[in-house]
Design a protein around this motif. Structure first.
Motif, PDB file in Angstrom:
ATOM      1  N   TYR A  16       3.898  54.595 -66.675  1.00 46.81           N
ATOM      2  CA  TYR A  16       5.162  53.765 -67.253  1.00 46.81           C
ATOM      3  C   TYR A  16       6.009  54.859 -67.486  1.00 46.81           C
ATOM      4  N   VAL A  18       6.560  57.106 -69.669  1.00 47.36           N
ATOM      5  CA  VAL A  18       6.913  56.969 -71.442  1.00 47.36           C
ATOM      6  C   VAL A  18       6.266  57.959 -71.812  1.00 47.36           C
ATOM      7  N   GLU A  52       2.753  46.377 -71.985  1.00 46.68           N
ATOM      8  CA  GLU A  52       4.201  46.362 -70.922  1.00 46.68           C
ATOM      9  C   GLU A  52       5.275  45.413 -71.561  1.00 46.68           C
ATOM     10  N   ILE A  55       7.016  47.935 -73.864  1.00 50.97           N
ATOM     11  CA  ILE A  55       7.779  49.028 -72.880  1.00 50.97           C
ATOM     12  C   ILE A  55       8.851  48.523 -72.546  1.00 50.97           C
ATOM     13  N   HIS A  58      11.714  48.028 -75.105  1.00 58.04           N
ATOM     14  CA  HIS A  58      12.112  49.173 -75.710  1.00 58.04           C
ATOM     15  C   HIS A  58      13.121  49.748 -74.693  1.00 58.04           C
ATOM     16  N   HIS A  59      12.606  49.689 -73.170  1.00 59.87           N
ATOM     17  CA  HIS A  59      13.564  50.637 -72.256  1.00 59.87           C
ATOM     18  C   HIS A  59      14.543  49.780 -71.809  1.00 59.87           C
TER      19      HIS A  59
END
Length: 97
Positions: A16, A18, A52, A55, A58-59
């Motif tokens: 990912y 991260v 997922e 993520i 957040h992104h």
């Protein structure tokens, strides 16, 4: 405990793209549970879908851990209300017939 149902954090980080600190932050905030398997921090494979989503929040939306927790709680409440609405509609059909 079988290792095949756990995915190492290191693998998730590379997949990912991260940092490990992101997963540690999620764990500290209580959003995921990290389990040590053979002295390697891992996440259960059943938690990948939710992970997922976290993520992406957040992104893509630049939402912090508190915001992620709030969004997930609101989505859960929406799901509960939708289920309650379906149940209510089903009960109402009985009286309409």
């Amino acid at each position: 405990m079988t290792t095949e149902i756990y995915i190492p954090i290191k693998t998730l980080c590379s997949h990912y793209k991260v940092e490990t600190s992101f997963f540690q932050g999620l764990n500290e905030y209580g959003l995921i549970e990290i389990t040590s398997v053979e002295q390697s921090p891992c996440v259960h494979k059943n938690n990948i879908k939710g992970l997922e989503a976290m993520i992406r929040l957040h992104h893509d939306l630049d939402i912090n851990f508190e915001g992620i927790d709030t969004v997930l709680n609101l989505l859960e409440k929406i799901n509960d209300l939708q289920e309650e609405l379906v149940a209510t509609k089903n009960r109402l059909r009985i009286f309409e017939e």
